[in-house]
Every structure is written in C-alpha cells, then in structure tokens.
Design a protein around this motif. Structure first.
Motif, short mmCIF file in Angstrom:
data_model
loop_
_atom_site.label_atom_id
_atom_site.label_comp_id
_atom_site.label_asym_id
_atom_site.label_seq_id
_atom_site.Cartn_x
_atom_site.Cartn_y
_atom_site.Cartn_z
N LEU A 296 0.82 -1.05 0.06
CA LEU A 296 -0.03 0.10 -0.05
C LEU A 296 0.80 1.30 0.05
CD1 LEU A 296 -2.87 1.33 0.26
CD2 LEU A 296 -2.68 1.11 2.65
N ILE A 297 1.71 1.31 0.83
CA ILE A 297 2.73 2.34 0.98
C ILE A 297 3.48 2.65 -0.37
CG2 ILE A 297 4.85 3.14 1.84
CD1 ILE A 297 3.99 1.91 4.52
N LEU A 298 4.08 1.67 -1.03
CA LEU A 298 4.54 1.71 -2.30
C LEU A 298 3.69 2.30 -3.26
CD1 LEU A 298 6.73 -1.58 -2.49
CD2 LEU A 298 7.45 0.79 -2.25
N GLN A 299 2.49 1.85 -3.25
CA GLN A 299 1.61 2.47 -4.44
C GLN A 299 1.29 3.67 -4.12
OE1 GLN A 299 1.90 0.52 -6.99
NE2 GLN A 299 -0.47 0.63 -7.47
N LEU A 300 1.14 4.03 -2.81
CA LEU A 300 0.87 5.57 -2.46
C LEU A 300 1.99 6.63 -2.68
CD1 LEU A 300 -1.17 5.26 0.96
CD2 LEU A 300 -1.94 5.69 -1.53
N VAL A 301 3.24 6.05 -3.13
CA VAL A 301 4.27 6.79 -3.46
C VAL A 301 4.49 6.62 -5.09
CG1 VAL A 301 6.93 6.92 -3.54
CG2 VAL A 301 5.55 6.53 -1.43
N TYR A 302 4.42 5.19 -5.57
CA TYR A 302 4.47 5.05 -7.02
C TYR A 302 3.50 5.94 -7.89
CZ TYR A 302 3.49 2.43 -11.33
OH TYR A 302 3.46 2.23 -12.80
#
Length: 174
Positions: free
Chosen positions: A8-14
């Motif tokens: 989730l965190i990676l998607q919120l940055v990506y």
C-alpha cells in the motif's frame, strides 16, 4: 501483514510519481520527468515482486489496486497544488467593461480586447494569459466585475515573445 502495508505504501508513492511524471512530460519538463521515471520504475518492480512472490497474493493484488486508486487522488491533488504552467482565458462580455480591463492590467495581467459580432449584439472578448496558480484569483475578479461573463480556459503548450512573458516574471504571486 507487513507486506500488505508495504504494498500500500509503495503504491501511494508510485502512483503520484507516475501522475506527476506524465504531467511533466506533457509540459515538456523532461529532466524532472526522467527523475520521477527512474523512481517510479524502482518502486514498480519492487512492489510487483512483493505482490507476486508473497503468500497473500489475492490480498496483495487487492491492496495493490486500492493503493493505485488512492495514489491517483494524491497525485492529482499534488499537481493541482503545484499548478505548473499557464492558462489562457477567453472572456466573452456583453459590454466593453473598462473597469474590469483596467483592474486586470493594473494587477499585471496582459489583456487583449477584441470586438466581435454575436448572434444579437456586439460582444467583447478579452484574451488573458496567466499562471495556473493565479486562476482562482482571476476568475474571482472576473465574477466581481462581470457576473454574466462567459469564460473559457485552456492550457497553451507554447508561446514566444509578447508583453506578458516579461511582466509575469516581475509579477508577485499571492
């Protein structure tokens, strides 16, 4: 569970990186777009490897998709706050509103006035170029002086020379 949170965190940055990179490319900001592309690719590969190698593949994919959707919202909000670039406004008026024209010019806007034939009367068109971060102020001013104005705006991709470019650099941003 920690992999799900990491996805989730990676998607919120990506996704915001992806959104901003796309906008930078459209606005011909190649270097920032390239830097974001590099960061985006690293996050993308890392995130997908967690999704496909983890034991929680179905939940991982769902969280990946949810993060993608939320990331689009975040990226769009960031871009709206940055408000990079310029907007051209075409303002159609029923009368030549000298007070509006003078106010805009005194506040640093370049205003070109055209006179034309409408369906039933003479109309006046103001063409105004402004920085995107000043759009709301301009619309507010137009509404104050001419509540019945018909306003169309668009983003120009390229322009060369003219009065407005020199003065926009000097103009104070609120």
């Amino acid at each position: 569970m920690k992999d799900i949170i990491l996805i989730l965190i990676l998607q919120l940055v990506y996704v915001p990186c992806f959104t901003l990179r796309t906008i930078f490319l459209v606005k011909n900001l190649i270097v920032p777009a390239s830097i974001l592309g590099f960061v985006e690719a690293l996050i993308y590969v890392f995130g997908l490897s967690i999704v496909f190698n983890g034991n929680q593949s179905v939940w991982g994919m769902i969280v990946y998709a949810v993060g993608f959707g939320i990331g689009i919202l975040i990226g769009t909000k960031i871009e709206q706050k940055l408000a990079i670039g310029f907007t051209t406004f075409n303002v159609n008026l029923p009368t030549k509103n000298e007070a509006l024209i003078e106010h805009l010019r005194q506040n640093g806007y370049g205003v070109t006035v055209f006179k034309g034939e409408g369906m039933t009367s003479i109309r006046y068109k103001l063409e105004i170029l402004t920085k995107r971060n000043l759009e709301d102020d301009l619309i507010y001013t137009i509404k104050q002086y001419e509540p019945n104005a018909f306003v169309v705006s668009y983003e120009p991709r390229r322009f060369i020379g003219g009065y407005i470019l020199k003065n926009m650099k000097k103009r104070k941003v609120k």
